[in-house]
Design a protein around this motif. Structure first.
Motif, PDB file in Angstrom:
ATOM      1  N   GLY A   1       0.800  -1.091   0.071  1.00 31.90           N
ATOM      2  CA  GLY A   1      -0.032   0.189  -0.082  1.00 31.90           C
ATOM      3  C   GLY A   1       0.692   1.241   0.126  1.00 31.90           C
ATOM      4  O   GLY A   1       1.937   1.087  -0.079  1.00 31.90           O
ATOM      5  N   ASN A   2       0.099   2.438   0.113  1.00 31.26           N
ATOM      6  CA  ASN A   2       0.946   3.494  -0.303  1.00 31.26           C
ATOM      7  C   ASN A   2       2.000   3.501  -1.055  1.00 31.26           C
ATOM      8  O   ASN A   2       2.934   4.232  -1.023  1.00 31.26           O
ATOM      9  CB  ASN A   2       1.443   3.811   1.227  1.00 31.26           C
TER      10      ASN A   2
ATOM     11  N   SER B   1       5.241   6.024  -7.854  1.00 34.05           N
ATOM     12  CA  SER B   1       3.563   6.271  -7.613  1.00 34.05           C
ATOM     13  C   SER B   1       3.670   7.929  -7.800  1.00 34.05           C
ATOM     14  O   SER B   1       2.664   8.435  -8.126  1.00 34.05           O
ATOM     15  CB  SER B   1       3.338   6.074  -6.252  1.00 34.05           C
TER      16      SER B   1
ATOM     17  N   THR C   1       3.907  10.189  -5.947  1.00 38.93           N
ATOM     18  CA  THR C   1       3.393  10.826  -4.794  1.00 38.93           C
ATOM     19  C   THR C   1       4.268  11.369  -3.653  1.00 38.93           C
ATOM     20  O   THR C   1       3.764  11.939  -2.688  1.00 38.93           O
ATOM     21  CB  THR C   1       2.193   9.732  -4.058  1.00 38.93           C
TER      22      THR C   1
ATOM     23  N   THR D   1       5.506   9.234  -1.523  1.00 41.41           N
ATOM     24  CA  THR D   1       5.344   8.267  -0.329  1.00 41.41           C
ATOM     25  C   THR D   1       5.665   6.798  -0.745  1.00 41.41           C
ATOM     26  O   THR D   1       5.418   5.841  -0.177  1.00 41.41           O
ATOM     27  CB  THR D   1       3.918   8.324   0.283  1.00 41.41           C
TER      28      THR D   1
ATOM     29  N   GLY E   1       7.782   9.828   2.115  1.00 44.56           N
ATOM     30  CA  GLY E   1       6.861   9.244   3.128  1.00 44.56           C
ATOM     31  C   GLY E   1       7.189   7.418   3.003  1.00 44.56           C
ATOM     32  O   GLY E   1       7.597   6.831   2.171  1.00 44.56           O
TER      33      GLY E   1
ATOM     34  N   PRO F   1       5.982   3.697   4.479  1.00 44.82           N
ATOM     35  CA  PRO F   1       4.934   2.648   4.981  1.00 44.82           C
ATOM     36  C   PRO F   1       5.433   1.997   6.317  1.00 44.82           C
ATOM     37  O   PRO F   1       6.872   2.040   6.479  1.00 44.82           O
ATOM     38  CB  PRO F   1       4.773   1.697   3.820  1.00 44.82           C
TER      39      PRO F   1
END
Length: 303
Positions: free
Chosen positions: A75-76, A150, A152, A154, A297, A299
């Protein structure tokens, strides 16, 4: 006469008892010896079993892992391509990293002697095409940050690893700092010279993943980022990207023009040093860049 016979019988009985006692003692010693031999055999078999289980009879004995890559939850923005090998990590020589951007090509010399686990990770991720067709999501007047598929800020691989080869902090200055980097006193800052390649990470400890930043102007950040290479070509490409600025016109953000890595490769050959490698600055004539520190970021980690 009867008395003589009684003595003879007593002597014979005593002799027989001594013989019985000797035979019993001999049997006891034999049983003890056999028990000792049996215990030794069992112990030897256990030792051989342990050696076999740990690869002692293999042509390539098991070795202790050189680098600590800790798994993180999915995820993330996590992209799972497995983990790098941790045995026989290269700790000498040089490697060449070639980054093909839409704006041009950047080449760099990676240093396994100073940052073996970081270079090992980059070599592995490059072999998995991890960076291909991914955006560089952040630019300032001093750095370009990439490595998050991604886009992003993160994202990264499904593992994290600790810092190595962080720079030495600068001496504290009497002048107040204007750097926007969070939680860093002047004495905690270090100079990241033009031409540096370093890892970006989050505020969590040991949170290096795949995000990295390319320095095209001397900049001061906290002395907490792994330096693992030096740019040998394409600084002009990076400077032009920096001059183009951000999408929203701020000093720190997404590039105004899309910056995309079409391919990133790492080879064992030394780079072409025809272009001079930028020399580290010790006393820049102008104030170094003061943008916020690189961050990524992260996880949650898991064992």
């Amino acid at each position: 006469m009867a008395s003589s016979k009684s003595r003879q019988r007593a002597l014979a009985r005593a002799k027989a008892e001594r013989q019985i006692a000797r035979r019993a003692a001999a049997a006891r010693r034999r049983r003890q010896w056999q028990a000792g031999i049996g215990s030794a055999v069992v112990l030897a078999l256990l030792v051989l079993l342990v050696i076999w289980k740990t690869g002692g009879f293999s042509s390539t004995p098991a070795r202790v892992a050189d680098c600590a890559y800790t798994s993180v939850d999915a995820g993330n923005g996590v992209t799972d391509v497995g983990k790098p090998p941790t045995n026989d990590v290269v700790k000498n020589g040089v490697k060449t990293m070639t980054i093909s951007l839409g704006q041009g090509t950047v080449t760099a010399k990676l240093d396994p002697a100073k940052a073996p686990c970081t270079v090992n990770s980059f070599t592995y991720l490059a072999s998995k095409n991890f960076f291909n067709n991914t955006p560089c999501h952040r630019v300032t007047d001093a750095i370009l940050q990439c490595g998050d598929p991604s886009g992003t800020s993160t994202g990264g691989p499904a593992y994290r690893f600790p810092n190595e080869n962080v720079p030495s902090p600068l001496a504290p200055s009497a002048e107040p700092s204007t750097d926007a980097a969070p939680s860093a006193a002047a004495g905690d800052k270090a100079l990241y010279p033009k031409g540096t390649i370093a890892m970006a990470h989050s505020a969590q400890p040991d949170s290096n993943g795949s995000q990295f930043f390319l320095v095209f102007k001397d900049v001061q950040y906290p002395a907490d980022y792994t330096i693992f290479g030096t740019i040998t070509g394409g600084l002009d490409v990076l400077e032009k990207i920096g001059q183009t600025g951000t999408a929203d016109g701020s000093a720190d953000g997404k590039p105004k023009e899309d910056v995309k890595i079409s391919s990133l490769t790492v080879t064992d050959t030394a780079p072409d040093d025809s272009q001079p490698t930028p020399a580290p600055s010790t006393a820049p004539s102008t104030a170094p860049g003061t943008s916020a520190a690189p961050s990524a970021g992260t996880p949650s980690s898991k064992s």
